[in-house]
Scaffold this motif. Structure first.
Motif, PDB file in Angstrom:
ATOM      1  N   ASN A   1      -6.143   9.647  -7.697  1.00 47.91           N
ATOM      2  CA  ASN A   1      -6.120  11.093  -7.921  1.00 47.91           C
ATOM      3  C   ASN A   1      -6.781  11.755  -6.717  1.00 47.91           C
ATOM      4  OD1 ASN A   1      -9.020  11.331  -8.423  1.00 47.91           O
ATOM      5  ND2 ASN A   1      -8.617  10.393 -10.404  1.00 47.91           N
ATOM      6  N   ASN A   2      -7.099  13.047  -6.788  1.00 47.95           N
ATOM      7  CA  ASN A   2      -7.627  13.772  -5.624  1.00 47.95           C
ATOM      8  C   ASN A   2      -8.924  13.216  -5.072  1.00 47.95           C
ATOM      9  OD1 ASN A   2      -5.522  15.551  -5.449  1.00 47.95           O
ATOM     10  ND2 ASN A   2      -6.529  17.166  -6.618  1.00 47.95           N
ATOM     11  N   GLU A   3      -9.755  12.630  -5.912  1.00 51.78           N
ATOM     12  CA  GLU A   3     -11.066  12.157  -5.461  1.00 51.78           C
ATOM     13  C   GLU A   3     -11.322  10.697  -5.793  1.00 51.78           C
ATOM     14  OE1 GLU A   3     -13.993  14.868  -6.962  1.00 51.78           O
ATOM     15  OE2 GLU A   3     -13.374  16.457  -5.609  1.00 51.78           O
ATOM     16  N   GLU A   4     -10.257   9.931  -6.066  1.00 52.37           N
ATOM     17  CA  GLU A   4     -10.434   8.536  -6.445  1.00 52.37           C
ATOM     18  C   GLU A   4      -9.325   7.685  -5.822  1.00 52.37           C
ATOM     19  OE1 GLU A   4     -10.974   6.279 -10.679  1.00 52.37           O
ATOM     20  OE2 GLU A   4     -11.757   8.306 -10.480  1.00 52.37           O
ATOM     21  N   PHE A   5      -9.741   6.533  -5.253  1.00 55.78           N
ATOM     22  CA  PHE A   5      -8.811   5.658  -4.552  1.00 55.78           C
ATOM     23  C   PHE A   5      -9.083   4.213  -4.944  1.00 55.78           C
ATOM     24  CE2 PHE A   5      -9.918   9.365  -2.163  1.00 55.78           C
ATOM     25  CZ  PHE A   5      -8.695   9.877  -1.756  1.00 55.78           C
ATOM     26  N   GLU A   6      -8.018   3.411  -5.013  1.00 57.47           N
ATOM     27  CA  GLU A   6      -8.181   1.979  -5.273  1.00 57.47           C
ATOM     28  C   GLU A   6      -8.084   1.243  -3.945  1.00 57.47           C
ATOM     29  OE1 GLU A   6      -6.496  -0.458  -8.735  1.00 57.47           O
ATOM     30  OE2 GLU A   6      -5.173  -0.915  -7.043  1.00 57.47           O
ATOM     31  N   LEU A   7      -9.021   0.339  -3.705  1.00 60.43           N
ATOM     32  CA  LEU A   7      -9.048  -0.479  -2.490  1.00 60.43           C
ATOM     33  C   LEU A   7      -8.913  -1.937  -2.898  1.00 60.43           C
ATOM     34  CD1 LEU A   7     -12.227   1.185  -0.933  1.00 60.43           C
ATOM     35  CD2 LEU A   7      -9.849   1.843  -0.539  1.00 60.43           C
ATOM     36  N   GLN A   8      -8.160  -2.710  -2.102  1.00 56.91           N
ATOM     37  CA  GLN A   8      -8.017  -4.139  -2.361  1.00 56.91           C
ATOM     38  C   GLN A   8      -8.018  -4.899  -1.045  1.00 56.91           C
ATOM     39  OE1 GLN A   8      -4.303  -4.470  -4.525  1.00 56.91           O
ATOM     40  NE2 GLN A   8      -5.394  -4.496  -6.474  1.00 56.91           N
ATOM     41  N   PHE A   9      -8.631  -6.080  -1.070  1.00 51.29           N
ATOM     42  CA  PHE A   9      -8.537  -6.966   0.087  1.00 51.29           C
ATOM     43  C   PHE A   9      -7.098  -7.446   0.183  1.00 51.29           C
ATOM     44  CE2 PHE A   9     -13.055  -7.303  -0.908  1.00 51.29           C
ATOM     45  CZ  PHE A   9     -13.602  -7.120   0.355  1.00 51.29           C
ATOM     46  N   VAL A  10      -6.564  -7.547   1.387  1.00 51.13           N
ATOM     47  CA  VAL A  10      -5.175  -7.972   1.551  1.00 51.13           C
ATOM     48  C   VAL A  10      -4.952  -9.391   1.035  1.00 51.13           C
ATOM     49  CG1 VAL A  10      -4.649  -6.391   3.457  1.00 51.13           C
ATOM     50  CG2 VAL A  10      -5.518  -8.681   3.966  1.00 51.13           C
ATOM     51  N   SER A  11      -5.976 -10.213   1.055  1.00 50.30           N
ATOM     52  CA  SER A  11      -5.822 -11.614   0.660  1.00 50.30           C
ATOM     53  C   SER A  11      -6.305 -11.917  -0.757  1.00 50.30           C
ATOM     54  CB  SER A  11      -6.581 -12.511   1.634  1.00 50.30           C
ATOM     55  OG  SER A  11      -7.962 -12.191   1.582  1.00 50.30           O
ATOM     56  N   TYR A  12      -6.902 -10.947  -1.443  1.00 51.61           N
ATOM     57  CA  TYR A  12      -7.426 -11.214  -2.779  1.00 51.61           C
ATOM     58  C   TYR A  12      -7.292  -9.960  -3.632  1.00 51.61           C
ATOM     59  CZ  TYR A  12     -10.376 -13.331  -6.361  1.00 51.61           C
ATOM     60  OH  TYR A  12     -10.836 -13.864  -7.539  1.00 51.61           O
ATOM     61  N   LYS A  13      -6.186  -9.863  -4.336  1.00 53.09           N
ATOM     62  CA  LYS A  13      -5.862  -8.646  -5.098  1.00 53.09           C
ATOM     63  C   LYS A  13      -6.554  -8.590  -6.459  1.00 53.09           C
ATOM     64  CE  LYS A  13      -2.410  -7.608  -2.196  1.00 53.09           C
ATOM     65  NZ  LYS A  13      -2.599  -6.739  -1.113  1.00 53.09           N
ATOM     66  N   LYS A  14      -7.249  -9.655  -6.848  1.00 55.48           N
ATOM     67  CA  LYS A  14      -7.872  -9.725  -8.183  1.00 55.48           C
ATOM     68  C   LYS A  14      -9.172  -8.943  -8.300  1.00 55.48           C
ATOM     69  CE  LYS A  14      -6.152 -14.406  -8.979  1.00 55.48           C
ATOM     70  NZ  LYS A  14      -6.571 -15.788  -9.201  1.00 55.48           N
ATOM     71  N   LEU A  15      -9.629  -8.337  -7.216  1.00 54.62           N
ATOM     72  CA  LEU A  15     -10.904  -7.617  -7.229  1.00 54.62           C
ATOM     73  C   LEU A  15     -10.694  -6.184  -6.748  1.00 54.62           C
ATOM     74  CD1 LEU A  15     -13.986  -8.066  -7.741  1.00 54.62           C
ATOM     75  CD2 LEU A  15     -14.184  -8.426  -5.280  1.00 54.62           C
ATOM     76  N   PRO A  16     -10.151  -5.317  -7.619  1.00 52.93           N
ATOM     77  CA  PRO A  16      -9.957  -3.929  -7.180  1.00 52.93           C
ATOM     78  C   PRO A  16     -11.289  -3.200  -7.032  1.00 52.93           C
ATOM     79  CG  PRO A  16      -9.349  -4.165  -9.482  1.00 52.93           C
ATOM     80  CD  PRO A  16      -9.691  -5.539  -8.969  1.00 52.93           C
TER      81      PRO A  16
ATOM     82  N   PHE B   1      -4.108 -10.308   7.248  1.00 50.33           N
ATOM     83  CA  PHE B   1      -3.867 -11.440   6.355  1.00 50.33           C
ATOM     84  C   PHE B   1      -5.090 -11.931   5.585  1.00 50.33           C
ATOM     85  CE2 PHE B   1      -0.679 -11.693   9.727  1.00 50.33           C
ATOM     86  CZ  PHE B   1       0.469 -11.635   8.969  1.00 50.33           C
ATOM     87  N   ALA B   2      -6.280 -11.489   5.923  1.00 46.53           N
ATOM     88  CA  ALA B   2      -7.462 -12.058   5.272  1.00 46.53           C
ATOM     89  C   ALA B   2      -8.414 -11.000   4.731  1.00 46.53           C
ATOM     90  CB  ALA B   2      -8.198 -12.980   6.245  1.00 46.53           C
ATOM     91  N   TYR B   3      -9.089 -10.281   5.615  1.00 42.09           N
ATOM     92  CA  TYR B   3     -10.203  -9.431   5.208  1.00 42.09           C
ATOM     93  C   TYR B   3      -9.918  -7.940   5.266  1.00 42.09           C
ATOM     94  CZ  TYR B   3     -12.257 -13.945   6.195  1.00 42.09           C
ATOM     95  OH  TYR B   3     -12.511 -15.277   6.224  1.00 42.09           O
ATOM     96  N   GLY B   4      -8.715  -7.583   5.641  1.00 45.25           N
ATOM     97  CA  GLY B   4      -8.358  -6.169   5.709  1.00 45.25           C
ATOM     98  C   GLY B   4      -8.320  -5.535   4.332  1.00 45.25           C
ATOM     99  N   ILE B   5      -8.309  -4.210   4.306  1.00 46.43           N
ATOM    100  CA  ILE B   5      -8.331  -3.445   3.060  1.00 46.43           C
ATOM    101  C   ILE B   5      -7.071  -2.581   2.978  1.00 46.43           C
ATOM    102  CG2 ILE B   5      -9.566  -1.668   1.750  1.00 46.43           C
ATOM    103  CD1 ILE B   5     -11.368  -3.993   1.946  1.00 46.43           C
ATOM    104  N   GLU B   6      -6.417  -2.618   1.814  1.00 45.58           N
ATOM    105  CA  GLU B   6      -5.308  -1.709   1.524  1.00 45.58           C
ATOM    106  C   GLU B   6      -5.806  -0.677   0.529  1.00 45.58           C
ATOM    107  OE1 GLU B   6      -2.363  -4.396  -0.021  1.00 45.58           O
ATOM    108  OE2 GLU B   6      -1.522  -4.725   1.972  1.00 45.58           O
TER     109      GLU B   6
END
Length: 114
Positions: free
Chosen positions: A34-49, A24-29
């Motif tokens: 693509n094959n060598e690129e991933f988007e990470l986001q904090f579970v509680s703050y999606k505005k900072l990819p 709910f707070a500091y975890g990462i989704e």
């Protein structure tokens, strides 16, 4: 990617997030771009990819983020919390420290979170 607390008041001890903090707070989704690129986001703050990608210079994966019109290769993110409650902490700001991708110089940028 491993996210954890650094407990400065406890001699800099590292401590893993608990289940609630991760979910709910500091975890990462993450999602694959693509094959060598991933988007990470904090579970509680999606505005900072954050973008995890392999770079040519060392063939290793690094995390990048755009803050204040600057692309930063992330070394650490510091979140300042002052008060609040367990479920609703009062987050004052976050600081991203790393390397400015355009100048290759060390940089720290502050983000006011609202």
């Amino acid at each position: 990617m491993k996210a954890y607390w650094i407990r400065y008041a406890e001699k800099g001890e590292k401590k893993d997030f608990n289940y609630i903090q991760r979910k709910f707070a500091y975890g990462i989704e993450s999602k694959t771009l693509n094959n060598e690129e991933f988007e990470l986001q904090f579970v509680s703050y999606k505005k900072l990819p954050l973008i995890l990608k392999k770079i040519d210079s060392d063939q290793k994966y690094h995390v990048f983020v755009n803050v204040n019109q600057k692309k930063i290769q992330v070394e650490k993110i510091f979140v300042r919390i002052e008060g609040g409650s367990f479920w609703l902490p009062n987050v004052k700001y976050a600081e991203v420290t790393g390397i400015d991708a355009s100048s290759n110089k060390a940089i720290t940028e502050r983000i006011l979170l609202k």
